[in-house]
Write a protein that holds these residues in place. Structure first.
Motif, PDB file in Angstrom:
ATOM      1  N   PHE A 158       0.817  -1.211   0.000  1.00  0.00           N
ATOM      2  CA  PHE A 158       0.000   0.000   0.000  1.00  0.00           C
ATOM      3  C   PHE A 158       0.852   1.263   0.000  1.00  0.00           C
ATOM      4  O   PHE A 158       2.054   1.241   0.321  1.00  0.00           O
ATOM      5  CB  PHE A 158      -0.969   0.007   1.185  1.00  0.00           C
ATOM      6  N   ASP A 159       0.214   2.349  -0.399  1.00  0.00           N
ATOM      7  CA  ASP A 159       0.861   3.661  -0.407  1.00  0.00           C
ATOM      8  C   ASP A 159      -0.175   4.705  -0.020  1.00  0.00           C
ATOM      9  O   ASP A 159      -1.386   4.487  -0.201  1.00  0.00           O
ATOM     10  CB  ASP A 159       1.446   3.965  -1.788  1.00  0.00           C
ATOM     11  N   THR A 160       0.298   5.810   0.519  1.00  0.00           N
ATOM     12  CA  THR A 160      -0.608   6.885   0.936  1.00  0.00           C
ATOM     13  C   THR A 160      -0.152   8.216   0.361  1.00  0.00           C
ATOM     14  O   THR A 160       1.024   8.399   0.030  1.00  0.00           O
ATOM     15  CB  THR A 160      -0.648   7.010   2.471  1.00  0.00           C
ATOM     16  N   GLU A 161      -1.090   9.135   0.250  1.00  0.00           N
ATOM     17  CA  GLU A 161      -0.797  10.544  -0.027  1.00  0.00           C
ATOM     18  C   GLU A 161      -1.396  11.358   1.110  1.00  0.00           C
ATOM     19  O   GLU A 161      -2.449  10.988   1.655  1.00  0.00           O
ATOM     20  CB  GLU A 161      -1.361  10.986  -1.376  1.00  0.00           C
ATOM     21  N   THR A 162      -0.724  12.444   1.466  1.00  0.00           N
ATOM     22  CA  THR A 162      -1.093  13.197   2.669  1.00  0.00           C
ATOM     23  C   THR A 162      -1.024  14.698   2.418  1.00  0.00           C
ATOM     24  O   THR A 162      -0.587  15.147   1.358  1.00  0.00           O
ATOM     25  CB  THR A 162      -0.141  12.839   3.831  1.00  0.00           C
ATOM     26  N   LYS A 200       2.785  12.382 -11.571  1.00  0.00           N
ATOM     27  CA  LYS A 200       2.763  12.818 -10.182  1.00  0.00           C
ATOM     28  C   LYS A 200       2.586  11.597  -9.290  1.00  0.00           C
ATOM     29  O   LYS A 200       2.254  10.511  -9.764  1.00  0.00           O
ATOM     30  CB  LYS A 200       1.620  13.814  -9.937  1.00  0.00           C
ATOM     31  N   HIS A 201       2.825  11.777  -7.996  1.00  0.00           N
ATOM     32  CA  HIS A 201       2.583  10.700  -7.042  1.00  0.00           C
ATOM     33  C   HIS A 201       1.083  10.395  -6.996  1.00  0.00           C
ATOM     34  O   HIS A 201       0.250  11.300  -7.043  1.00  0.00           O
ATOM     35  CB  HIS A 201       3.043  11.118  -5.641  1.00  0.00           C
ATOM     36  N   GLY A 202       0.762   9.125  -6.933  1.00  0.00           N
ATOM     37  CA  GLY A 202      -0.620   8.689  -6.767  1.00  0.00           C
ATOM     38  C   GLY A 202      -0.590   7.396  -5.983  1.00  0.00           C
ATOM     39  O   GLY A 202       0.218   6.508  -6.280  1.00  0.00           O
ATOM     40  N   ALA A 203      -1.443   7.254  -4.974  1.00  0.00           N
ATOM     41  CA  ALA A 203      -1.327   6.130  -4.044  1.00  0.00           C
ATOM     42  C   ALA A 203      -1.509   4.781  -4.737  1.00  0.00           C
ATOM     43  O   ALA A 203      -0.736   3.849  -4.504  1.00  0.00           O
ATOM     44  CB  ALA A 203      -2.336   6.293  -2.904  1.00  0.00           C
ATOM     45  N   LEU A 204      -2.513   4.659  -5.588  1.00  0.00           N
ATOM     46  CA  LEU A 204      -2.746   3.354  -6.224  1.00  0.00           C
ATOM     47  C   LEU A 204      -1.668   3.047  -7.248  1.00  0.00           C
ATOM     48  O   LEU A 204      -1.154   1.919  -7.306  1.00  0.00           O
ATOM     49  CB  LEU A 204      -4.121   3.317  -6.880  1.00  0.00           C
ATOM     50  N   LEU A 205      -1.302   4.030  -8.057  1.00  0.00           N
ATOM     51  CA  LEU A 205      -0.234   3.829  -9.039  1.00  0.00           C
ATOM     52  C   LEU A 205       1.077   3.466  -8.350  1.00  0.00           C
ATOM     53  O   LEU A 205       1.773   2.531  -8.761  1.00  0.00           O
ATOM     54  CB  LEU A 205      -0.056   5.095  -9.881  1.00  0.00           C
TER      55      LEU A 205
END
Length: 232
Positions: A6-10, A149-154
């Motif tokens: 998993f990954d997150t954006e904040t 750009k950063h994206g949590a699912l990607l």
């Protein structure tokens, strides 16, 4: 073995100073093989988005304004995570935000013992090298051309590929497991006749008396063979 990458954006770097989780993306692996199951959600952080954070992931106040709050999706997220081990890159950052949001909801936090940090794995395998997700994808030949750009699912999808490579690559899928066995396509393979065959009698390779005699006669004709003691 079930794992969730998993990954997150904040909104920033520290949940203890009011920064919030605005996106999470999860990829399910079973025995290090992606199953196709995912969880993805955006959250209204109930605060303004700093321009520095928006520059990283592109998530604006306007975009997030109609998204659910974390507590409205928390139970669905926890159901997806189940009791799987959780893989993240620089995992303490992602765990910190996830647990801070769970605490705000009055829910039990995720046990840190479930954490697998791909950054720690990468540092042990490649000391002194660059260990960002971009750098490691380049090292392992993982296509990230669509990552603007950063994206949590990607980023979770890229990390899942990277984690598989860091932990043995595609060879990991060659093992047999009681729960998951990938069968080969045998539709084009020739049919082998399994009818019983006649058993041939055992062949005897012991030399006959005549063969032994001919061998002795041949050896006697050899001029100074290596095995003969010259003093004899």
């Amino acid at each position: 073995m079930r794992e969730i990458v998993f990954d997150t954006e904040t909104t920033g770097l520290d949940p203890l100073t009011g920064d919030r989780l605005v996106e999470i993306g999860c990829i399910e692996l079973m025995n290090r093989i992606p199953t196709g199951a995912t969880f993805h959600a955006y959250f209204n952080p109930e605060r303004t988005m700093p321009s520095a954070a928006e520059a990283v992931h592109g998530l604006s106040d306007r975009f997030l304004s109609d998204k659910p709050r974390f507590k409205e999706k928390a139970r669905e997220l926890l159901d997806f995570l189940g009791d799987a081990m959780l893989v993240a890159h620089n995992a303490r950052f992602d765990f910190g935000f996830l647990n801070a949001e769970l605490e705000r909801c009055g829910l039990e936090i995720v046990d840190m013992g479930r954490m697998i940090d791909s950054l720690t794995i990468a540092r042990s395998l490649h000391p002194g090298a660059k260990h960002s997700l971009d750098a490691l994808c380049s090292r392992y030949g993982i296509d990230r051309s669509h990552r603007i750009k950063h994206g949590a699912l990607l980023d979770a999808e890229l990390l899942a590929q990277l984690y598989i490579e860091l932990t043995g690559g595609r060879q990991i899928g060659l093992t047999l497991d009681a729960d998951i066995v990938v069968m080969a396509d045998v539709s084009d393979m020739p049919v082998i006749d399994a009818a019983p065959r006649a058993v041939r009698p055992m062949r005897i390779f012991t030399p006959s008396v005549a063969e032994l005699a001919r061998h002795s006669a041949f050896v006697e004709k050899l001029d100074n063979p290596l095995w003969r003691d010259p003093r004899a």
